[in-house]
Scaffold this motif. Structure first.
Motif, short mmCIF file in Angstrom:
data_model
loop_
_atom_site.label_atom_id
_atom_site.label_comp_id
_atom_site.label_asym_id
_atom_site.label_seq_id
_atom_site.Cartn_x
_atom_site.Cartn_y
_atom_site.Cartn_z
N PHE A 94 9.38 3.28 2.66
CA PHE A 94 9.39 3.18 1.21
C PHE A 94 9.59 4.56 0.62
CE2 PHE A 94 7.87 3.02 -3.09
CZ PHE A 94 8.35 1.79 -3.54
N ALA A 95 10.48 4.63 -0.37
CA ALA A 95 10.75 5.92 -1.00
C ALA A 95 10.89 5.73 -2.50
CB ALA A 95 12.03 6.53 -0.44
N THR A 96 10.50 6.77 -3.25
CA THR A 96 10.67 6.75 -4.69
C THR A 96 10.99 8.15 -5.19
OG1 THR A 96 9.64 6.14 -6.80
CG2 THR A 96 8.19 7.14 -5.17
N VAL A 97 11.75 8.22 -6.26
CA VAL A 97 12.07 9.50 -6.87
C VAL A 97 11.68 9.44 -8.34
CG1 VAL A 97 14.45 8.83 -7.42
CG2 VAL A 97 13.87 11.24 -7.20
N SER A 98 11.07 10.51 -8.83
CA SER A 98 10.66 10.56 -10.23
C SER A 98 11.87 10.58 -11.14
CB SER A 98 9.80 11.81 -10.48
OG SER A 98 8.68 11.83 -9.63
N PRO A 99 11.73 10.02 -12.36
CA PRO A 99 12.85 9.99 -13.30
C PRO A 99 13.45 11.37 -13.56
CG PRO A 99 11.09 8.57 -14.07
CD PRO A 99 10.55 9.30 -12.89
N GLU B 2 0.83 -1.21 0.00
CA GLU B 2 0.00 0.00 0.00
C GLU B 2 0.87 1.26 0.00
OE1 GLU B 2 -3.97 -1.76 2.29
OE2 GLU B 2 -2.29 -0.97 3.46
N LEU B 3 1.96 1.24 0.78
CA LEU B 3 2.89 2.38 0.76
C LEU B 3 3.45 2.60 -0.63
CD1 LEU B 3 5.15 2.27 3.97
CD2 LEU B 3 3.27 3.84 3.46
N LYS B 4 3.82 1.49 -1.27
CA LYS B 4 4.39 1.59 -2.62
C LYS B 4 3.40 2.21 -3.59
CE LYS B 4 6.50 -1.33 -6.20
NZ LYS B 4 6.88 -2.72 -6.57
N ASP B 5 2.12 1.76 -3.53
CA ASP B 5 1.09 2.31 -4.42
C ASP B 5 0.90 3.80 -4.17
OD1 ASP B 5 0.69 -0.15 -5.56
OD2 ASP B 5 -1.06 -0.67 -4.33
N ILE B 6 0.87 4.21 -2.88
CA ILE B 6 0.67 5.62 -2.55
C ILE B 6 1.83 6.46 -3.07
CG2 ILE B 6 0.53 7.28 -0.64
CD1 ILE B 6 -0.87 5.03 0.98
N ALA B 7 3.06 5.99 -2.84
CA ALA B 7 4.24 6.75 -3.27
C ALA B 7 4.26 6.91 -4.78
CB ALA B 7 5.51 6.05 -2.78
N GLY C 260 8.63 14.24 -8.07
CA GLY C 260 9.41 14.67 -6.92
C GLY C 260 10.00 13.48 -6.19
N PHE C 261 10.32 13.71 -4.92
CA PHE C 261 10.90 12.67 -4.07
C PHE C 261 9.96 12.46 -2.89
CE2 PHE C 261 14.19 11.79 -0.59
CZ PHE C 261 14.08 10.42 -0.76
N TYR C 262 9.49 11.18 -2.71
CA TYR C 262 8.50 10.88 -1.68
C TYR C 262 9.05 9.78 -0.76
CZ TYR C 262 5.53 13.66 -4.68
OH TYR C 262 5.02 14.69 -5.42
N PHE C 263 9.01 10.06 0.54
CA PHE C 263 9.52 9.13 1.55
C PHE C 263 8.37 8.84 2.51
CE2 PHE C 263 11.72 7.34 5.04
CZ PHE C 263 12.96 6.89 4.58
N LEU C 264 7.90 7.57 2.54
CA LEU C 264 6.74 7.19 3.33
C LEU C 264 7.12 6.16 4.40
CD1 LEU C 264 5.59 8.40 0.66
CD2 LEU C 264 3.64 6.84 0.93
N THR C 265 6.46 6.24 5.55
CA THR C 265 6.69 5.27 6.63
C THR C 265 5.34 4.81 7.18
OG1 THR C 265 6.67 6.77 8.54
CG2 THR C 265 8.72 6.61 7.29
N SER C 266 5.35 3.59 7.77
CA SER C 266 4.16 3.09 8.45
C SER C 266 4.56 2.00 9.42
CB SER C 266 3.15 2.54 7.44
OG SER C 266 1.95 2.15 8.10
N ASN C 267 3.66 1.70 10.35
CA ASN C 267 3.91 0.62 11.30
C ASN C 267 3.14 -0.62 10.87
OD1 ASN C 267 1.55 2.16 11.88
ND2 ASN C 267 1.28 0.97 13.77
N ALA C 268 3.81 -1.77 10.85
CA ALA C 268 3.18 -3.03 10.46
C ALA C 268 3.94 -4.18 11.09
CB ALA C 268 3.15 -3.18 8.95
#
Length: 657
Positions: free
Chosen positions: A600-605, A571-576, A585-593
């Motif tokens: 999870f983080a992703t940066v646009s090309p 779910e984090l991956k889909d949101i990012a 841009g650059f998106y850095f997401l965290t969650s507890n599981a």
């Protein structure tokens, strides 16, 4: 040949002397057919002709080295097919390892002729050629093919990789022309190359192998992995033989014949010392037919002491105890077998015989035992068969075994010679050694006849009941059945009944309707989970615009650090990725599981030339000890606890880049 060497070292003259010329059938055929090689006789030509058809390589046109590949395949397909038909299976020890080495050597030589896996196909020629002489080949034709196919497939990838590594070693060792022990061991340990195969490949390239160095590495591995250690008790020399009384009684009065303490014979053991007591008679069963040793007690001068273990030392039965009083040879003792332990083991042992007989009757003589374990709590039976057993097959086996139990058939035990036992149809097992003059035959009417040294019930009805608890595949063509009998089977029935009864009450249905009710509940939960996932996705989509508004420019790159509760990695991956699609841009997401924090983080090309997320992983490992990794545009990691300064760390990393 003139003498027969006896166990005591003396030589007994043979009634008929002779000369062992080594003139086996193959060599006799070569002479009778006026051939220069056994491979030119009609014993091998059908196989060689089939190799020619499968490879499109003509035998007569090849040089000696290539003809050798034909010879190896022709020889090895005969031996491996017959071993498998006789109940053998590839493994990493004993006779199974011999078979594995034969098959892998054949795979190596087949590669010289073709890239195709032709070895299993050759087994069909062997079955056709020898099946009338050895009916076991026809019975097990499919099993032979499947085992050979599976074994070579498993080895194929390692063969290619291992050969590449070996070529590298040849280059590294060009000056010495020697493959080191460490290099040989890596080929053996990592790629499954038997040392014989390594020697062969090295020899073909005019290299030698440091065999002593290889053995040293083997020894080190065994020591590190807790391998077999030298048993000091085996080094003790004694001709003493204990009379075993356990076939007929569970309690035997006797006297101490020998004492062992600290791996040495002694005439005195003090109270409290751990020692082995050897008596002149003993009811304690050690091992036979896969049955585990007995448990029980030794009574000395009124002191009842539990045995810690029981074993053979030579032909003497030795029971390990903590001495209750000072001990010396000649003292009177009473050895007592735990009756519950032994009785349950006997039930399981006879049930194992019934199980094998049922499998043979239902599925044919291709069923062959490849191992067994008889424990008081359960039995385990390994056997060869080329197909999985269905639920219906399992029920048929159980029904037949339980039918024989209800018939309450007498279990007869006869001591006879091997020839007589085999003439009565007794089953003898591949790899087991039998005294031709004295064997123990266990017979359950005409249903089951086996050679066995274990303990058994007097009638099949004593077993009570039989239930298979598991059937699994050990490897291609090899299966394992686990089952329980007697009290353990009753316990299992009671547990199962109570479980089904509780579920029927919970679902408010009849017991026979429990599975349907459970499946309906499972489908309902699955539907609800899907609906919940869709609702969460809808809620996320509604929040995307709000989150994007929170993105800030860091070093001229849109950056968002976002913490979301109870969100999975996917779910984090889909949101990012959704955020990055909406706004590069650059998106850095965290969650507890699962009691951990996932990242999870992703940066646009557009910004991937400035931000390499592989470097981010190294940065977080150094600064915050967070484990993770990924690619230049994706990062994922996890940590037990998220530091409050994580956002600041990531922000600082962006600024540094």
């Amino acid at each position: 040949m003139q003498f027969d060497r006896q166990a005591d070292g003396t030589f007994k003259p043979l009634k008929q002397t002779g000369v062992d010329t080594g003139m086996g059938l193959e060599r006799l055929c070569a002479v009778a057919q006026n051939k220069d090689s056994v491979y030119q006789t009609d014993i091998f030509t059908p196989i060689i002709t089939q190799i020619e058809k499968l490879t499109n390589v003509r035998y007569a046109d090849q040089d000696a080295q290539m003809q050798a590949a034909f010879h190896v395949l022709a020889d090895h397909i005969r031996s491996s097919s017959l071993i498998i038909a006789d109940g053998g299976a590839p493994s990493n020890e004993g006779r199974g390892y011999v078979l594995r080495k034969i098959i892998r050597r054949a795979a190596l030589f087949a590669q010289k002729l073709t890239d195709k896996n032709i070895f299993p196909e050759l087994s069909k020629t062997v079955v056709e050629q020898l099946g009338d002489i050895y009916p076991e080949l026809k019975l097990n034709a499919e099993l032979i093919y499947k085992i050979l196919e599976s074994e070579i497939k498993k080895f194929a990838n390692n063969l290619i990789r291992g050969q590449n590594i070996l070529q590298k070693y040849f280059q590294e060792s060009a000056a010495t022309k020697t493959i080191t022990g460490q290099q040989a061991f890596k080929l053996y340990d990592t790629f499954g190359f038997p040392i014989e195969l390594i020697n062969l490949m090295a020899s073909e390239n005019h290299y030698t192998v440091d065999s002593a160095g290889f053995e040293q590495h083997m020894k080190q591995q065994q020591e590190q992995s807790g391998g077999k250690k030298e048993d000091a008790l085996n080094a003790l020399e004694t001709d003493y033989k204990t009379e075993f009384t356990g076939y007929h009684e569970l309690q035997t009065s006797s006297e101490i014949a020998l004492l062992i303490k600290d791996n040495q014979f002694t005439n005195h053991v003090e109270a409290g010392d751990i020692c082995f007591v050897i008596t002149n008679k003993s009811p304690f069963f050690i091992v036979g037919g896969g049955q585990v040793p007995d448990q029980g007690w030794i009574v000395i001068d009124g002191h009842k002491t539990p045995i810690q273990s029981v074993r053979f030392i030579g032909k003497a039965i030795a029971a390990q105890i903590e001495a209750p009083i000072d001990l010396k040879p000649g003292m009177a003792v009473t050895s007592i077998v735990d009756p519950v332990w032994r009785t349950n083991a006997m039930k399981n042992h006879t049930a194992t015989h019934l199980l094998q007989a049922a499998l043979i009757e239902l599925f044919g003589k291709q069923i062959k035992q490849s191992g067994s374990l008889v424990h008081p709590d359960y039995l385990r039976f390994d056997f060869t068969y080329h197909e999985n057993l269905s639920a219906a097959d399992t029920a048929r086996v159980e029904d037949l075994v339980n039918q024989k139990i209800r018939e309450n058939i007498p279990v007869a035990v006869h001591n006879t010679n091997l020839k007589d036992a085999l003439s009565h149809g007794a089953l003898a097992f591949f790899g087991d050694k039998y005294n031709p003059e004295e064997v123990r035959m266990v017979k359950v009417s005409d249903f089951s006849v086996e050679l066995c040294g274990g303990t058994h019930v007097t009638r099949t009805g004593d077993i009570g009941t039989f239930k298979i608890t598991d059937i699994s595949a050990l490897s291609a063509g090899h299966r394992r059945i686990t089952a329980v009998t007697g009290p353990r089977a009753i316990e299992l029935f009671q547990q199962s009944f109570n479980t089904v009864k509780a579920l029927s009450q919970e679902f408010k249905v009849q017991q026979e309707e429990v599975i349907d009710a459970f499946n309906k509940q499972k489908e309902l939960i699955k539907k609800m989970q899907l609906e919940l996932k869709q609702l969460k996705k809808q809620a996320v989509n509604n929040q995307i615009p709000q989150w994007l508004e929170k993105a800030e420019l860091v070093n001229e790159i849109p950056f968002l650090f976002l913490a979301i509760k109870d969100t999975s990695h996917d779910e984090l991956k889909d949101i990012a990725q959704t955020l990055a699609t909406k706004k590069p841009g650059f998106y850095f997401l965290t969650s507890n599981a699962d009691q951990r924090h996932i990242l999870f983080a992703t940066v646009s090309p557009n910004f991937s030339t400035r931000l390499n997320l592989k470097n981010l992983g190294a940065w977080l490992k150094e600064k915050a000890n967070i484990a993770g990794g990924g690619s230049p545009i994706l990062y994922q990691g996890s940590t037990a606890q998220i530091d409050a300064i994580l956002k600041d760390l990531v922000t600082q990393w962006i600024k540094n880049n």
